[in-house]
Design a protein around this motif. Structure first.
Motif, short mmCIF file in Angstrom:
data_model
loop_
_atom_site.label_atom_id
_atom_site.label_comp_id
_atom_site.label_asym_id
_atom_site.label_seq_id
_atom_site.Cartn_x
_atom_site.Cartn_y
_atom_site.Cartn_z
N ILE A 158 0.57 -1.52 0.37
CA ILE A 158 0.76 0.00 -0.31
C ILE A 158 0.40 1.24 -0.50
CG2 ILE A 158 -1.70 1.16 1.56
CD1 ILE A 158 -2.94 -1.66 1.99
N GLU A 159 1.87 1.23 1.53
CA GLU A 159 2.78 2.52 0.51
C GLU A 159 3.29 2.01 -0.67
OE1 GLU A 159 3.04 5.16 3.43
OE2 GLU A 159 1.15 3.52 3.92
N TRP A 160 3.49 1.28 -1.10
CA TRP A 160 4.44 1.39 -2.32
C TRP A 160 3.22 1.68 -3.40
CZ3 TRP A 160 8.67 0.48 -4.49
CH2 TRP A 160 9.08 0.56 -6.83
N ILE A 161 2.15 1.39 -3.61
CA ILE A 161 1.20 1.82 -4.61
C ILE A 161 1.60 3.75 -4.28
CG2 ILE A 161 -1.42 2.28 -5.25
CD1 ILE A 161 -1.52 -0.95 -4.04
N LYS A 162 0.65 4.60 -3.00
CA LYS A 162 0.57 5.51 -3.32
C LYS A 162 2.12 6.41 -2.96
CE LYS A 162 -1.96 4.98 1.70
NZ LYS A 162 -1.55 4.98 3.22
N GLN A 163 3.29 5.92 -3.59
CA GLN A 163 4.27 6.64 -3.95
C GLN A 163 4.40 6.74 -4.99
OE1 GLN A 163 7.21 4.62 -1.95
NE2 GLN A 163 6.94 4.92 0.33
N TYR A 164 3.43 6.14 -6.02
CA TYR A 164 3.56 6.03 -7.85
C TYR A 164 4.09 7.41 -8.22
CZ TYR A 164 2.01 4.28 -12.26
OH TYR A 164 1.91 3.83 -14.24
N TYR A 165 3.44 7.77 -8.11
CA TYR A 165 3.44 9.17 -8.65
C TYR A 165 5.06 10.01 -8.31
CZ TYR A 165 -0.69 8.25 -10.85
OH TYR A 165 -1.92 7.67 -10.90
N PHE A 172 9.12 1.91 -12.21
CA PHE A 172 7.82 1.03 -11.07
C PHE A 172 7.10 2.24 -11.33
CE2 PHE A 172 11.31 -1.21 -9.62
CZ PHE A 172 10.71 -2.41 -9.60
N SER A 173 7.40 3.65 -11.71
CA SER A 173 6.85 5.29 -11.85
C SER A 173 5.84 5.46 -12.28
CB SER A 173 7.66 6.03 -11.58
OG SER A 173 9.01 6.03 -12.25
N TYR A 174 4.66 5.91 -12.43
CA TYR A 174 4.08 6.84 -13.58
C TYR A 174 5.01 7.39 -14.51
CZ TYR A 174 1.08 9.62 -14.99
OH TYR A 174 0.78 11.24 -16.49
N GLN A 175 5.74 8.27 -14.15
CA GLN A 175 6.52 9.16 -15.12
C GLN A 175 7.56 7.94 -16.01
OE1 GLN A 175 9.54 11.38 -13.09
NE2 GLN A 175 8.23 12.25 -11.70
N SER A 176 7.47 6.98 -16.18
CA SER A 176 8.37 5.68 -16.22
C SER A 176 7.27 5.51 -17.59
CB SER A 176 9.24 5.01 -15.53
OG SER A 176 9.54 4.07 -16.35
#
Length: 163
Positions: free
Chosen positions: A124-131, A137-141
């Motif tokens: 859940i913490e990992w998901i929250k850091q997406y942006y 693994f990021s939104y930017q990528s």
């Protein structure tokens, strides 16, 4: 036409669920990148990219029609030159979190449902850091892969759009 579909998105966005639907509907071979991206160690450690590359290339050469899904831009980039379609599941964070909380046991990833549930707060913490993240693994990528793909593509931003 043979379908060669890449699905990317945040953890909990529904990549595996959508892939399974496409596998059933279109009779595609399925590769979940979680199954080859990590070494079987505790704590988890990424597999060497060359080993993962070999496994992905072998999967693509052995299957005429496929779906490959994951959150690993570095691995998805290997499949994209052969892909006929790209699907970006860009659901809101709260939907990704809710999906992760409802996730059934994934025996190909965890030894037990209990082991999977013990990992949930970290996920859940990992998901929250997406942006915020700037890694593979990021939104930017993911957005970069989506924007640079020249073939047919779609971005799905709501759960009900997946059928």
């Amino acid at each position: 036409m043979l379908h060669k579909i890449v699905i990317l998105g945040n953890s909990g966005s529904g990549k595996s669920t959508l892939a399974k639907k496409l596998v059933e509907k279109e009779k595609l071979a399925h590769l979940d990148l979680d199954t080859l991206a990590w070494l079987p160690t505790s704590p988890p450690k990424r597999q060497l990219i060359d080993v993962s590359r070999h496994d992905i290339e072998q999967f693509m050469s052995e299957n005429d029609a496929w779906v490959i899904e994951g959150c690993y831009s570095d691995l998805l980039d290997i499949a994209l030159p052969q892909a006929t379609e790209l699907i970006f599941l860009n659901l809101p964070l709260d939907e990704c979190i809710a999906n992760a909380q409802r996730r059934p046991w994934e025996p190909h990833k965890y030894s037990s449902k209990q082991a999977q549930d013990e990992n949930l707060s970290m996920l859940i913490e990992w998901i929250k850091q997406y942006y915020e993240r700037e890694d593979t693994f990021s939104y930017q990528s993911h957005k970069h892969l989506f924007d640079s793909f020249k073939g047919p593509k779609k971005m799905i931003e709501q759960n009900q759009e997946r059928s």
